[in-house]
Write an enzyme that holds these catalytic residues in place. Structure first.
Site, PDB file in Angstrom:
ATOM      1  N   LYS A  78      -2.246  -9.040  -7.246  1.00 46.64           N
ATOM      2  CA  LYS A  78      -2.997  -8.551  -6.214  1.00 46.64           C
ATOM      3  C   LYS A  78      -2.559  -7.264  -5.502  1.00 46.64           C
ATOM      4  O   LYS A  78      -1.614  -7.380  -4.699  1.00 46.64           O
ATOM      5  CB  LYS A  78      -3.101  -9.784  -4.913  1.00 46.64           C
TER       6      LYS A  78
ATOM      7  N   GLU B  57      11.061  -2.399  12.430  1.00 52.23           N
ATOM      8  CA  GLU B  57      10.935  -1.343  11.467  1.00 52.23           C
ATOM      9  C   GLU B  57       9.689  -0.301  11.914  1.00 52.23           C
ATOM     10  O   GLU B  57       8.947  -0.748  11.960  1.00 52.23           O
ATOM     11  CB  GLU B  57      10.505  -2.108  10.155  1.00 52.23           C
TER      12      GLU B  57
ATOM     13  N   CYS C 238      10.470   1.055   2.978  1.00 55.89           N
ATOM     14  CA  CYS C 238      11.186   0.080   3.492  1.00 55.89           C
ATOM     15  C   CYS C 238      12.577   0.300   3.596  1.00 55.89           C
ATOM     16  O   CYS C 238      13.307  -0.429   4.160  1.00 55.89           O
ATOM     17  CB  CYS C 238      10.757  -1.324   3.008  1.00 55.89           C
TER      18      CYS C 238
ATOM     19  N   GLY D  68       6.506  -6.654   0.635  1.00 55.91           N
ATOM     20  CA  GLY D  68       5.752  -6.217   1.986  1.00 55.91           C
ATOM     21  C   GLY D  68       6.575  -6.765   3.045  1.00 55.91           C
ATOM     22  O   GLY D  68       7.669  -6.854   3.089  1.00 55.91           O
TER      23      GLY D  68
ATOM     24  N   GLU E 292      10.825  -8.538  -1.524  1.00 57.69           N
ATOM     25  CA  GLU E 292      11.622  -7.377  -1.051  1.00 57.69           C
ATOM     26  C   GLU E 292      10.546  -7.078   0.217  1.00 57.69           C
ATOM     27  O   GLU E 292       9.460  -6.651   0.494  1.00 57.69           O
ATOM     28  CB  GLU E 292      11.040  -6.288  -2.305  1.00 57.69           C
ATOM     29  N   LEU E 293      11.380  -7.206   1.297  1.00 58.81           N
ATOM     30  CA  LEU E 293      10.729  -7.234   2.709  1.00 58.81           C
ATOM     31  C   LEU E 293      11.229  -6.216   3.404  1.00 58.81           C
ATOM     32  O   LEU E 293      11.696  -5.297   2.881  1.00 58.81           O
ATOM     33  CB  LEU E 293      11.073  -8.822   3.188  1.00 58.81           C
TER      34      LEU E 293
ATOM     35  N   TRP F 196       0.872  -1.284  -0.082  1.00 60.89           N
ATOM     36  CA  TRP F 196      -0.044  -0.175   0.126  1.00 60.89           C
ATOM     37  C   TRP F 196       1.149   1.269   0.054  1.00 60.89           C
ATOM     38  O   TRP F 196       0.344   2.312  -0.214  1.00 60.89           O
ATOM     39  CB  TRP F 196      -0.922   0.090   1.406  1.00 60.89           C
TER      40      TRP F 196
HETATM   41  C1  SIN Z   1       9.539   0.289  -0.596  1.00 59.24           C
HETATM   42  O1  SIN Z   1       9.252   1.029   0.334  1.00 59.24           O
HETATM   43  O2  SIN Z   1       8.895  -0.748  -0.599  1.00 59.24           O
HETATM   44  C2  SIN Z   1       9.935   0.807  -1.694  1.00 59.24           C
HETATM   45  C3  SIN Z   1      10.795   2.098  -1.679  1.00 59.24           C
HETATM   46  C4  SIN Z   1      11.410   2.521  -3.051  1.00 59.24           C
HETATM   47  O3  SIN Z   1      11.265   2.169  -4.134  1.00 59.24           O
HETATM   48  O4  SIN Z   1      12.062   3.675  -2.886  1.00 59.24           O
END
Ligand code: SIN
Length: 480
Positions: A179, A384, A288, A232, A254-255, A155
């Site tokens: 999804k 996080e 992230c 996520g 990509e966590l 999101w």
């Molecule tokens: C992310 O927060 O999943 C991606 C951030 C980014 O692409 O800079």
């Protein structure tokens, strides 16, 4: 702000048709800035999820046999439509995600940059001819699409993460069941509707929504789906990995991150503060790669903290349509997490130097916060944060700060500021992270391989490395 609301898609796409749930169940979509319901999307049945997978599988033979030139043309058409509707997509993002309009527009351009990059990269998907170890034979290496891909997006960047996965998948010749996160589906559905309008054939892209656990499980368990690409949390990434074990799927995960941001005593302090503002407060701290632990050398701590405070106090908080710098947090759960992390840190000796409480606007607005005196006993050191809290830890020497930085299960992004070339190489090589920003707080780009090590995931997105995730390498040995 005015925009073309007729573009908004709130149905799912199966085999070229936009559909509701066959049992009429829906999921509400709310605006985090106001708490108001703004739309609703289908809660598909299990049968409909299977139909979407079947549709992607049926479309695969024709799509994977399209020429590179055809796929390039179609991606280019998609890119043009995304750019044409940049303002409309940005407004949808503001309404469902809450980020400021300027950032939402930046996200649309970021999404477009992945489509642009991969429509160009199609012409560079190439194999190889290797010397043969066998008599009277030749060896060829072919690149082929992985097949049907299950794509699960978050999101926080509802369309940028979509484009980052879908563009290379299409470029490689894969078909997809997508999804989007149910909290921010409208811009995601709409960008796929633009792909359909651009001429991507029926069944190549399918979009589903409903119970996230059921959909994740269905995608992972299916023999027809050959790959999962997920952005996520680490917790869900591990679950998808387990669920994919039976069918031995290719995975791109990509966590979560826990980025250190180190400011050495020889750093340009102004530049480091500026970099931290980008690395910490982008998207209200909800990325992230956001700086999670800010290590500042004790000799410059006071000056750095004063300069940071001045910037943080100047932030305008508010609705994304009102020229704000920071919008609301995505939901109550995210808001409660800020309260919990601050309370835990303060109980264990941290001090609030700025903010630290709910914002007067109410709802899920939270004051941008600076905590000083943070240490590794506090939850905020290992969790996080995913919100606007800057947690400051002081340090005295290089070995110590490298050890503290690596003292985490995560390994996505790290940042540091220094002018000393010897130290720069020493630290860059010692940090156990997939991405290292040196004297820069903004590192994301479609041109670069984005991804982490350790529990931050596997695989890379963006750049020439990103397309490899959607390709298989086939070795062909031709005897006489
Ligand atoms: C992310 O927060 O999943 C991606 C951030 C980014 O692409 O800079």
């Amino acid at each position: 702000m005015e925009f073309d609301r007729t573009l908004i898609k709130n149905q799912c796409l199966i085999n070229g048709k936009w559909v509701d749930s066959t049992d009429n169940k829906v999921i509400d979509v709310t605006n985090p800035a106001t708490g108001e319901k703004i739309n609703q999307i289908p809660h598909l049945t299990e049968n409909q999820i299977e139909e979407a997978i079947q549709s992607a599988n049926n479309a695969l033979p024709a799509w994977k046999n399209t020429t590179a030139a055809e796929r390039t043309k179609l991606l280019k058409n998609w890119l043009q439509l995304v750019e044409k509707h940049a303002h409309d997509l940005a407004c949808m993002i503001v309404e469902e995600q809450g980020k400021p309009y300027a950032e939402a527009l930046g996200e649309v351009h970021y999404a477009a940059s992945y489509i642009e990059f991969y429509q160009e990269e199609i012409k560079r998907i190439s194999g190889d001819i290797l010397p043969s170890p066998f008599p009277k034979s030749r060896v060829f290496i072919n690149k082929q699409p992985v097949g049907v891909v299950g794509i699960i997006t978050p999101w926080n960047f509802p369309i940028a993460m979509m484009a980052r996965k879908v563009a290379p998948a299409l470029a490689a010749g894969c078909t997809c069941v997508i999804k989007p996160d149910e909290k921010t589906p409208l811009s995601a559905f709409t960008i796929i509707a633009l792909a359909q309008q651009a001429g991507i054939p029926t069944g190549v892209l399918n979009v589903v929504s409903g119970n996230p656990a059921e959909i994740g499980n269905a995608l992972c368990k299916s023999n027809l789906v050959r790959k999962i690409s997920f952005t996520g949390s680490t917790k869900i990434g591990k679950l998808l990995m387990q669920q994919s074990a039976d069918t031995v799927k290719k995975l791109s995960l990509e966590l979560g991150g826990n980025a250190p941001f180190i400011v050495f005593e020889d750093a340009d302090i102004e530049q480091a503060v500026e970099g931290l503002i980008q690395a910490k407060f982008r998207n209200g701290g909800q990325t992230c790669v956001c700086a999670n632990r800010i290590f500042v050398h004790k000799d410059i701590l006071a000056e750095f903290s004063d300069k940071l405070q001045a910037k943080v106090k100047a932030f305008k908080i508010g609705n994304g349509f009102e020229q704000s710098d920071i919008g609301p947090l995505i939901n109550q759960q995210a808001f409660d997490k800020m309260l919990y992390l601050i309370a835990d840190a303060c109980d264990k000796g941290a001090e609030i130097t700025t903010g630290g409480k709910p914002h007067q606007l109410g709802g899920t607005y939270f004051e941008p916060t600076i905590l000083s005196g943070v240490n590794n006993k506090m939850e905020i050191f290992s969790e996080e944060i995913f919100g606007p809290i800057a947690s400051i830890i002081s340090f005295t020497d290089t070995e110590e700060v490298i050890a503290m930085s690596n003292d985490t299960k995560q390994g996505l992004a790290a940042y540091f500021y220094s002018k000393d070339m010897n130290r720069i190489w020493q630290v860059a090589e010692a940090l156990e992270y997939g991405i290292v920003g040196i004297n820069r707080g903004a590192i994301s780009s479609a041109w670069m391989p984005f991804g982490g090590i350790k529990e931050s995931g596997q695989g890379r997105e963006g750049s020439k490395y990103g397309i490899e995730e959607y390709l298989e390498t086939k070795y062909i040995c031709l005897g006489e």
